[in-house]
Write a protein that holds these residues in place. Structure first.
Motif, PDB file in Angstrom:
ATOM      1  N   HIS A 147       6.276   2.273   5.534  1.00  0.00           N
ATOM      2  CA  HIS A 147       5.469   2.161   6.741  1.00  0.00           C
ATOM      3  C   HIS A 147       4.038   2.003   6.254  1.00  0.00           C
ATOM      4  O   HIS A 147       3.810   1.897   5.049  1.00  0.00           O
ATOM      5  CB  HIS A 147       5.664   3.381   7.662  1.00  0.00           C
ATOM      6  CG  HIS A 147       5.205   4.679   7.073  1.00  0.00           C
ATOM      7  ND1 HIS A 147       5.735   5.209   5.915  1.00  0.00           N
ATOM      8  CD2 HIS A 147       4.232   5.557   7.475  1.00  0.00           C
ATOM      9  CE1 HIS A 147       5.126   6.357   5.644  1.00  0.00           C
ATOM     10  NE2 HIS A 147       4.212   6.585   6.568  1.00  0.00           N
ATOM     11  N   HIS A 160       1.016   3.816   6.787  1.00  0.00           N
ATOM     12  CA  HIS A 160      -0.003   4.849   6.618  1.00  0.00           C
ATOM     13  C   HIS A 160      -0.736   4.587   5.304  1.00  0.00           C
ATOM     14  O   HIS A 160      -0.124   4.148   4.324  1.00  0.00           O
ATOM     15  CB  HIS A 160       0.653   6.241   6.560  1.00  0.00           C
ATOM     16  CG  HIS A 160       0.668   6.956   7.882  1.00  0.00           C
ATOM     17  ND1 HIS A 160       1.708   7.760   8.271  1.00  0.00           N
ATOM     18  CD2 HIS A 160      -0.246   6.999   8.896  1.00  0.00           C
ATOM     19  CE1 HIS A 160       1.434   8.265   9.466  1.00  0.00           C
ATOM     20  NE2 HIS A 160       0.267   7.822   9.866  1.00  0.00           N
ATOM     21  N   HIS A 183       0.461   5.190   1.705  1.00  0.00           N
ATOM     22  CA  HIS A 183       1.609   4.428   1.184  1.00  0.00           C
ATOM     23  C   HIS A 183       1.208   3.017   0.759  1.00  0.00           C
ATOM     24  O   HIS A 183       2.002   2.317   0.135  1.00  0.00           O
ATOM     25  CB  HIS A 183       2.725   4.385   2.229  1.00  0.00           C
ATOM     26  CG  HIS A 183       3.255   5.755   2.547  1.00  0.00           C
ATOM     27  ND1 HIS A 183       4.490   6.197   2.124  1.00  0.00           N
ATOM     28  CD2 HIS A 183       2.665   6.802   3.191  1.00  0.00           C
ATOM     29  CE1 HIS A 183       4.650   7.459   2.511  1.00  0.00           C
ATOM     30  NE2 HIS A 183       3.558   7.850   3.157  1.00  0.00           N
ATOM     31  N   HIS A 231       9.629   9.061  12.083  1.00  0.00           N
ATOM     32  CA  HIS A 231       8.270   9.456  11.707  1.00  0.00           C
ATOM     33  C   HIS A 231       7.385   9.343  12.956  1.00  0.00           C
ATOM     34  O   HIS A 231       6.219   8.998  12.877  1.00  0.00           O
ATOM     35  CB  HIS A 231       7.796   8.535  10.585  1.00  0.00           C
ATOM     36  CG  HIS A 231       6.551   8.961   9.875  1.00  0.00           C
ATOM     37  ND1 HIS A 231       6.201  10.271   9.662  1.00  0.00           N
ATOM     38  CD2 HIS A 231       5.546   8.219   9.308  1.00  0.00           C
ATOM     39  CE1 HIS A 231       5.051  10.314   8.994  1.00  0.00           C
ATOM     40  NE2 HIS A 231       4.635   9.084   8.782  1.00  0.00           N
ATOM     41  N   ASP A 233       8.375   8.534   4.896  1.00  0.00           N
ATOM     42  CA  ASP A 233       7.959   9.711   5.670  1.00  0.00           C
ATOM     43  C   ASP A 233       8.889   9.884   6.869  1.00  0.00           C
ATOM     44  O   ASP A 233       9.017   8.982   7.688  1.00  0.00           O
ATOM     45  CB  ASP A 233       6.528   9.521   6.192  1.00  0.00           C
ATOM     46  CG  ASP A 233       5.503   9.685   5.087  1.00  0.00           C
ATOM     47  OD1 ASP A 233       5.915   9.859   3.921  1.00  0.00           O
ATOM     48  OD2 ASP A 233       4.307   9.638   5.404  1.00  0.00           O
TER      49      ASP A 233
HETATM   50 ZN   LIG Z   1       3.324   8.478   7.130  1.00  0.00          ZN
END
Ligand SMILES: [Zn+2]
Ligand SMILES: [Zn+2]
Length: 344
Positions: free
Chosen positions: A111, A113, A116, A203, A226
Motif C-alpha cells: 500500500h 503509506h 512503505h 488496514h 500492514d
Molecule cells: Zn500502513
C-alpha cells in the motif's frame, strides 16, 4: 600496584598509541579502504540455491531506532529478486546486505503509506547504477501509478544529471523512469518456478492494502504488509512455511499513550490511539497462524519500533518461544522441496 599489572598497563598504552599512529598512516588507510571495497563486491545471498528472505527493514514509523529501517523484505532465489516495500532507510540496509541490485526483478508495494514507499527513488537509482538495462518494475494495487508518476516527476532532473555525467552507455536514459504495474488481487507474477499472488488485507481506512504470497519449488513465504489480524491473510497463508506479519505491542503503546497524554502532548496521544486499530495485536496472531498450519511466524513492522533489546520482549508477551521478532539484516533460508528453515 604489582609489577605484572604495571607491565600490562604499559603494554596496553603502547598498543593504543601504536594503533592511533597506524590509523593515521595513509598506507594503512589505503589498505583498509581496498579491503572494504573488495568486500562490497561479494554477494552473500548469491551462494544459496533456494528461497531466501532478507530483512531489509523491520521498523514502523512510530519510534526511532537507527538499527531498524522501515518496512522492507527481500525475496531472493537464484532467478528472482523481489523487494516487498521499501520504507525509509531500507536502501541502506539493501546495500549493507549486498543484495543483487543488478538483477532486481521488481518492487512489490503492499500500500502507499510513506513508510512503505519512501525508499523507491534510491532503490531505482541503485539498481540503475548496478546495471539494470530496462525500467524498474513497480507492482501494486490501484494507486501505484500515481505514486510512480510522482516519483518519476520529482526525480526527472536528477536522472538527467546522472545521464549527462556518466553517459548513456552506463545509464541508459530509457531505464531511468520506473514503470507502474497495477493489479487486482490474485495472481501477480509467474514463471516456471515462482508464483506471486496478492490478497486484500484489513488496514482500514486505507484501501486497497494487500499482502503477498511467494511460492517457489515447494516452499512458500507470506508477507502481510500492514493489517489487522485478518481472515483473508490466514486463508491465503494456509500451510505456508513462513509468515512475516506486522505486529503491534499493545502494552508498549498503552504506556506511550498515557505518558504523552499526562505530559499534555494530546496530538501524539491521539495518533497513538488511532494506530492501535489498524495493525495486528500480537496476542491474536500466534493462534491464527497455528490454526492456518503456518510453520514459522515472524513479527516485523513493529509498532512501536522497539528502542533496544529490553523493550523487544514486550512484543512476545504471552507468545510461545517459536514466534520470532525480525531484526534488520537477518536472513531466512528455505532449501527447495524441504521443510528446513535456517536463520542467520
Ligand atoms: Zn500502513
Ligand atoms: Zn506501515
Amino acid at each position: 600496584m604489582s609489577r605484572k599489572l604495571k607491565a600490562g598497563i604499559a603494554v596496553l598504552i603502547g598498543l593504543t598509541i601504536l594503533g592511533a599512529i597506524l590509523y593515521r598512516s595513509a598506507p594503512v588507510q589505503d589498505a583498509l579502504m581496498r579491503a572494504g571495497a573488495a568486500a562490497a563486491l561479494s554477494n552473500v545471498p548469491e551462494t544459496f540455491d533456494g528461497l531466501q528472505v532478507v530483512v531489509c527493514g523491520s521498523a514502523s514509523p512510530l519510534g526511532n531506532n537507527p538499527d531498524r529501517a522501515q518496512a522492507c523484505l527481500a525475496v531472493i532465489t537464484p532467478e528472482h529478486f523481489f523487494l516487498v516495500d521499501v520504507g525509509a532507510r531500507s536502501p541502506m540496509r539493501i546495500a549493507q546486505a549486498q543484495l543483487p541490485m543488478n538483477r532486481l526483478t521488481a518492487v512489490m508495494l503492499t500500500h502507499f503509506h510513506s513508510d512503505h514507499i519512501a525508499g523507491l527513488a534510491d532503490v531505482n537509482l541503485a539498481s540503475w547504477v548496478a546495471g539494470r538495462r530496462a525500467s524498474m518494475q513497480v507492482y501494486g494495487p490501484e494507486g501505484v501509478e500515481t505514486v510512480v508518476a510522482g516519483f518519476n516527476q520529482a526525480y526527472r532532473l536528477d536522472r538527467g544529471y546522472r545521464v549527462a555525467h556518466h553517459g548513456e552507455k552506463l545509464l541508459p536514459r530509457s531505464a531511468g523512469p520506473m514503470q507502474a504495474n497495477t493489479f487486482q488481487p490474485g495472481l501477480v507474477w509467474q514463471d516456471d518456478n515462482m508464483t506471486v499472488t496478492s490478497f486484500l488485507v484489513d488496514h482500514s481506512p486505507i484501501d486497497p492494502a494487500v499482502g503477498y504470497r511467494f511460492d517457489y519449488r515447494g516452499r512458500s513465504v507470506v508477507i502481510s504488509g500492514d493489517t489487522n489480524a485478518s481472515d483473508s491473510l490466514f486463508a491465503a497463508a494456509a500451510g505456508a512455511d513462513i509468515v512475516f506479519h506486522d505486529a503491534l505491542a499493545r502494552d508498549s503503546l498503552d504506556i506511550m499513550q498515557n505518558v504523552m497524554a499526562e505530559s499534555g502532548r494530546s496530538g501524539i496521544a491521539q495518533i497513538i490511539a488511532d494506530v492501535t486499530d489498524y495493525h495486528a495485536d500480537t496476542r491474536v496472531l500466534e493462534e491464527a497462524a497455528n490454526a492456518a498450519g503456518i510453520e514459522q511466524l515472524v513479527l516485523y513492522h513493529l509498532v512501536p519500533t522497539p528502542m533496544n533489546s529490553l523493550t523487544e520482549p514486550m512484543f512476545l508477551r504471552g507468545l510461545s518461544d517459536k514466534t520470532l521478532l525480525a531484526h534488520d539484516l537477518q536472513v531466512f533460508e528455505l532449501p527447495p522441496e524441504s521443510e528446513e528453515i535456517t536463520i542467520r
